[in-house]
Design a protein around this motif. Structure first.
Motif, PDB file in Angstrom:
ATOM      1  N   LYS A 312     -32.598  -5.896  36.679  1.00  0.00           N
ATOM      2  CA  LYS A 312     -33.016  -6.357  38.516  1.00  0.00           C
ATOM      3  C   LYS A 312     -32.165  -5.407  38.749  1.00  0.00           C
ATOM      4  O   LYS A 312     -31.430  -5.773  40.420  1.00  0.00           O
ATOM      5  N   GLY A 313     -32.516  -3.628  39.148  1.00  0.00           N
ATOM      6  CA  GLY A 313     -32.301  -2.920  40.064  1.00  0.00           C
ATOM      7  C   GLY A 313     -31.910  -1.476  39.364  1.00  0.00           C
ATOM      8  O   GLY A 313     -32.877  -1.581  38.278  1.00  0.00           O
ATOM      9  N   ASN A 314     -31.443  -0.915  39.858  1.00  0.00           N
ATOM     10  CA  ASN A 314     -31.294   0.569  39.809  1.00  0.00           C
ATOM     11  C   ASN A 314     -30.134   1.251  38.094  1.00  0.00           C
ATOM     12  O   ASN A 314     -29.771   0.246  37.431  1.00  0.00           O
ATOM     13  N   TYR A 315     -30.894   1.836  37.426  1.00  0.00           N
ATOM     14  CA  TYR A 315     -30.349   1.553  36.268  1.00  0.00           C
ATOM     15  C   TYR A 315     -29.616   3.830  36.037  1.00  0.00           C
ATOM     16  O   TYR A 315     -30.654   4.167  36.911  1.00  0.00           O
ATOM     17  N   LEU A 316     -28.976   3.750  34.780  1.00  0.00           N
ATOM     18  CA  LEU A 316     -29.064   4.978  34.971  1.00  0.00           C
ATOM     19  C   LEU A 316     -29.878   5.724  33.125  1.00  0.00           C
ATOM     20  O   LEU A 316     -29.712   4.580  32.387  1.00  0.00           O
ATOM     21  N   ILE A 317     -29.465   7.306  33.368  1.00  0.00           N
ATOM     22  CA  ILE A 317     -29.983   7.873  32.007  1.00  0.00           C
ATOM     23  C   ILE A 317     -28.280   8.227  31.490  1.00  0.00           C
ATOM     24  O   ILE A 317     -28.233   9.877  32.192  1.00  0.00           O
ATOM     25  N   THR A 318     -28.068   7.782  30.346  1.00  0.00           N
ATOM     26  CA  THR A 318     -26.826   8.443  29.917  1.00  0.00           C
ATOM     27  C   THR A 318     -26.679   9.539  29.067  1.00  0.00           C
ATOM     28  O   THR A 318     -25.879  10.739  28.646  1.00  0.00           O
ATOM     29  N   GLU A 319     -28.784   9.739  28.262  1.00  0.00           N
ATOM     30  CA  GLU A 319     -28.891  10.383  27.061  1.00  0.00           C
ATOM     31  C   GLU A 319     -30.442  11.207  27.199  1.00  0.00           C
ATOM     32  O   GLU A 319     -30.756   9.932  27.736  1.00  0.00           O
ATOM     33  N   THR A 320     -30.443  12.174  27.390  1.00  0.00           N
ATOM     34  CA  THR A 320     -31.491  12.234  27.200  1.00  0.00           C
ATOM     35  C   THR A 320     -31.517  14.287  26.733  1.00  0.00           C
ATOM     36  O   THR A 320     -31.939  14.999  26.707  1.00  0.00           O
ATOM     37  N   ASN A 321     -33.256  14.832  26.196  1.00  0.00           N
ATOM     38  CA  ASN A 321     -33.389  15.596  25.195  1.00  0.00           C
ATOM     39  C   ASN A 321     -33.450  16.771  26.254  1.00  0.00           C
ATOM     40  O   ASN A 321     -34.078  16.675  27.390  1.00  0.00           O
ATOM     41  N   ALA A 322     -32.539  17.307  26.447  1.00  0.00           N
ATOM     42  CA  ALA A 322     -32.713  18.924  27.409  1.00  0.00           C
ATOM     43  C   ALA A 322     -33.637  20.104  26.283  1.00  0.00           C
ATOM     44  O   ALA A 322     -34.533  20.625  26.839  1.00  0.00           O
ATOM     45  N   ARG A 372     -30.114  19.793  20.798  1.00  0.00           N
ATOM     46  CA  ARG A 372     -29.180  20.752  21.317  1.00  0.00           C
ATOM     47  C   ARG A 372     -29.017  20.555  23.033  1.00  0.00           C
ATOM     48  O   ARG A 372     -30.061  19.262  23.034  1.00  0.00           O
ATOM     49  N   GLY A 373     -28.492  21.319  23.152  1.00  0.00           N
ATOM     50  CA  GLY A 373     -28.375  20.624  24.509  1.00  0.00           C
ATOM     51  C   GLY A 373     -28.677  21.839  25.811  1.00  0.00           C
ATOM     52  O   GLY A 373     -29.806  22.820  25.543  1.00  0.00           O
ATOM     53  N   VAL A 374     -28.221  21.551  27.336  1.00  0.00           N
ATOM     54  CA  VAL A 374     -28.511  22.605  28.091  1.00  0.00           C
ATOM     55  C   VAL A 374     -28.204  23.610  27.400  1.00  0.00           C
ATOM     56  O   VAL A 374     -29.553  25.017  28.073  1.00  0.00           O
ATOM     57  N   LEU A 375     -27.164  24.397  27.370  1.00  0.00           N
ATOM     58  CA  LEU A 375     -26.860  25.942  26.755  1.00  0.00           C
ATOM     59  C   LEU A 375     -26.755  25.917  24.712  1.00  0.00           C
ATOM     60  O   LEU A 375     -26.763  24.718  24.492  1.00  0.00           O
ATOM     61  N   GLY A 376     -27.485  26.857  24.535  1.00  0.00           N
ATOM     62  CA  GLY A 376     -27.285  26.802  23.347  1.00  0.00           C
ATOM     63  C   GLY A 376     -26.555  27.494  22.321  1.00  0.00           C
ATOM     64  O   GLY A 376     -25.390  26.917  23.072  1.00  0.00           O
ATOM     65  N   HIS A 377     -26.359  27.800  21.101  1.00  0.00           N
ATOM     66  CA  HIS A 377     -25.272  27.872  20.382  1.00  0.00           C
ATOM     67  C   HIS A 377     -24.076  29.445  20.883  1.00  0.00           C
ATOM     68  O   HIS A 377     -23.472  29.831  20.682  1.00  0.00           O
TER      69      HIS A 377
END
Length: 685
Positions: A312-322, A372-377
């Motif tokens: 019943k309002g706004n929400y968060l995205i805690t994980e999504t693919n980079a 993989r995240g924002v940065l690679g290995h």
């Protein structure tokens, strides 16, 4: 985040509900696990975060083994260093309770906390989420680490919120204590009456009636659909109980300017989100979606339309693919240029107030070393990092006009956990049994914004919508079916699919002629049904060239309903597969077969146009429009191009506006070209 401008506590049927505080800008960041990295990386990471505009991190949810390396021995100094330095750098922190990954000492000393599955399966140590969340020993240690964590961190000015547990599901728990709890739950539900239980579940079948509660048998060998349905309900209840139990503990410590969240998975049938979210100011969801040539924005909208409706309002995205994702390297699909940016705004357009990636830097070891995240290995700036910085720069300038977006939709899809499972237990096809995503995508492609409303709870309310679209409502109480009838009678429009109303709330077939309590509002009855092959429509009323019906068909006998379509077949052509019935001030269209995508699309197109919910000049995919009202009371309209080619459009809206990204004025009937994987964000004058 702004000071909490409103904090209302009120009691509703004995439940405490907390008002949602507002943010003053969009949160944009990533999960951060310095504990997996060399110690000298912290200062470098924070420097890079500041340079790219990251403003929030999520930490700690996997770190029980570091917070409590030995039983009763606690160490917070390593996390103190992280939180202190993030705060000094102006980066906000969300701290997770670390209960989803138990420490090794617990598994060694208390193996009874590990999950037992059906038919003798057993969890072992070496993976997360391998515990029985109802086990008393596990709960004892969980409460202790949560309290120690909150006692230590609740006053820290850098922490803006807490995430309780992580991606919680029952996960097939079948431990003895879980079963004992289930038996107690059933005793309460049936007021300790075995006669009522035997009757409701039909346990006389195969002579499986129960005469003492000690005879109540375990889940392993069960075939009875009523038992299996209640087992799934109980699993959802225990997840909600577990999360609310954690929130209760956190609430003893947290400041009023701090929120509580949990990162739900977009597998909506596995949880009672309404009950699980009721104490959370900002519930969150982890949405991983297709990119490259398959990027279409749909799964982002699907998850968001459910989360926004239930919270019943706004929400968060805690994980999504980079970048690419997976537990190995077989399916690595990094986004094309501009797709990362487009996806951030896709989340915001559905009502998200935060977008976080999983995660900041790609792990060098462990099961998820290729997620993989924002940065690679190599840990150095790359193409994704640069696009992150571009988005962060835009949000810093315009985010206050996008955050806290309010949406009011006129169309809803009813979502039934019970019907999903009822159709899993007694499937009518090898294809998708409960096609809610199919319905949502058709609406999405038409640019009809939609809420997804769970309907199994008695207090569900859909009275304010103009149109309901109902996937097979196979398991439903009489009160829910009557509520739908009243909705139509009072002027609402419904598109309803096959097998609706067939079983009662115990997943037992009704004894009255189908569709049971829906007979008047549907305007027909039926006594037979058949598995069928793929068939075309007779006389082709919608101009569909391919097969339009398949899998299953009810032999509809109209009473007041008007037949709209028949199949082309020497036998089955006697019964309509689509009907429409005017009832009171409203109408109900019923689809008595598994429709092809094209048939369902045509029916929804026709009904939404007749209801005034869609207009001929509206855009269709790959141009997708999402909209809402911002904190300044202005309409924000996102116009996306989900394609690899430039899309020229005419601006169809009556009010002029400003594209917040380019700062250019946009006028009615103006011709505009949207570049591949790009968008406009129009603030109406």
């Amino acid at each position: 985040m702004k000071k909490l401008i409103l904090w209302i506590l009120f009691i509703s049927i004995g439940k405490i509900i907390y008002a949602q505080p507002k943010f003053d800008n969009v949160l944009y960041g990533a999960a951060y696990y310095h504990e997996y990295m060399p110690s000298e990386r912290l200062d470098k990471d924070i420097q890079m975060m500041k340079e790219c505009g990251l403003n929030v991190v999520r930490v700690g949810e996997s770190a029980w083994g570091l917070f409590e390396p030995q039983e009763g021995v606690f160490d917070f100094k390593w996390m103190d260093r992280i939180v202190d330095k993030m705060y000094a750098a102006g980066i906000k922190v969300i701290l997770g309770t670390p209960t989803y990954s138990i420490p090794a000492w617990m598994a060694e000393k208390h193996p009874e906390v590990l999950a037992v599955y059906q038919r003798g399966g057993k969890a072992h140590y070496g993976i997360r989420q391998n515990m029985d969340i109802t086990n008393p020993t596990y709960l004892f240690y969980s409460e202790r680490i949560i309290r120690r964590l909150l006692e230590h961190y609740a006053s820290h000015p850098g922490i803006i919120g807490y995430q309780v547990d992580n991606e919680t599901l029952a996960r097939g728990i079948n431990n003895q204590d879980f079963f004992v709890g289930f038996r107690r739950y059933i005793k309460r539900k049936f007021n300790n009456s075995l006669d009522s239980l035997n009757h409701a579940w039909g346990l006389n079948y195969w002579g499986m009636n129960i005469h003492t509660w000690e005879e109540f048998y375990a889940r392993d060998g069960v075939t009875n659909p009523s038992y299996k349905l209640e087992w799934e309900r109980y699993g959802r209840k225990k997840v909600a109980d577990f999360l609310n139990w954690q929130v209760d503990i956190v609430n003893e410590y947290r400041r009023k300017d701090q929120f509580v969240t949990h990162c739900f998975m977009p597998f909506f049938h596995e949880m009672d989100q309404t009950e699980s979210m009721r104490q959370m100011q900002y519930p969150a969801i982890n949405i991983y979606h297709d990119v490259q040539d398959k990027q279409d924005g749909h799964f982002i909208a699907y998850g968001g339309d459910f989360m926004r409706t239930v919270s019943k309002g706004n929400y968060l995205i805690t994980e999504t693919n980079a970048q690419g994702r997976g537990w190995d390297a077989k399916a690595q699909y990094p986004p094309y240029d501009r797709q990362l940016r487009q996806n951030v705004y896709s989340h915001l357009a559905s009502g998200a107030n935060m977008v976080e990636y999983w995660h900041w830097s790609t792990l060098h070891y462990g099961q998820e070393m290729y997620w993989r995240g924002v940065l690679g290995h190599d840990l150095v700036p790359n193409r994704i990092y640069k696009e992150f910085a571009t988005v962060a720069g835009e949000l810093k300038k315009i985010g206050q006009k996008l955050v806290n977006l309010r949406k009011k939709n006129e169309v809803a899809i009813l979502f039934s956990h019970d019907s999903y499972y009822g159709l899993q237990f007694m499937p009518y096809t090898n294809r998708e049994n409960y096609p809610v995503e199919m319905i949502h995508q058709i609406l999405f492609n038409m640019n009809i914004e939609t809420d997804i409303v769970p309907c199994d709870n008695e207090d569900c309310d859909f009275s304010e919508y103009k149109l309901l679209i109902i996937p097979p409502l196979y398991v439903a109480s009489e009160s829910l079916l009557n509520k739908i009838s009243t909705f139509v009678e009072q002027g609402g429009k419904v598109i309803m699919m096959y097998k609706s109303g067939y079983c009662n709330e115990f997943d037992a077939a009704r004894t009255e002629i189908a569709p049971g309590p829906l007979r008047k509002v549907c305007g027909f009855y039926y006594q037979e049904y058949s598995t069928i092959g793929a068939m075309k429509l007779k006389e082709n009323p919608w101009g569909i060239e391919s097969n339009a019906a398949s899998e299953f068909m009810e032999f509809i006998i109209p009473e007041t309903a008007q037949p709209l379509a028949y199949v082309e077949h020497s036998f089955f052509q006697k019964w309509p597969v689509v009907t429409k019935n005017n009832y009171g001030k409203g109408s109900l269209v019923y689809i008595a077969t598994y429709p092809s995508w094209e048939l369902l699309d045509k029916i929804i197109w026709q009904e939404t146009e007749q209801a005034g919910l869609r207009h001929k000049e509206d855009y269709k995919f790959p141009i997708i429009v999402r909209q809402g009202i911002n904190d300044q009371g202005k309409r924000i309209r996102y116009i996306f191009n989900y394609s690899a080619s430039s899309q020229p459009i005419k601006y169809n809206y009556s009010k002029n506006g400003i594209d917040l990204l380019s700062k250019k004025t946009v006028k009615k009937d103006e011709l505009i070209t949207i570049e591949p994987w790009d968008l406009l964000i129009i603030e109406e004058n």
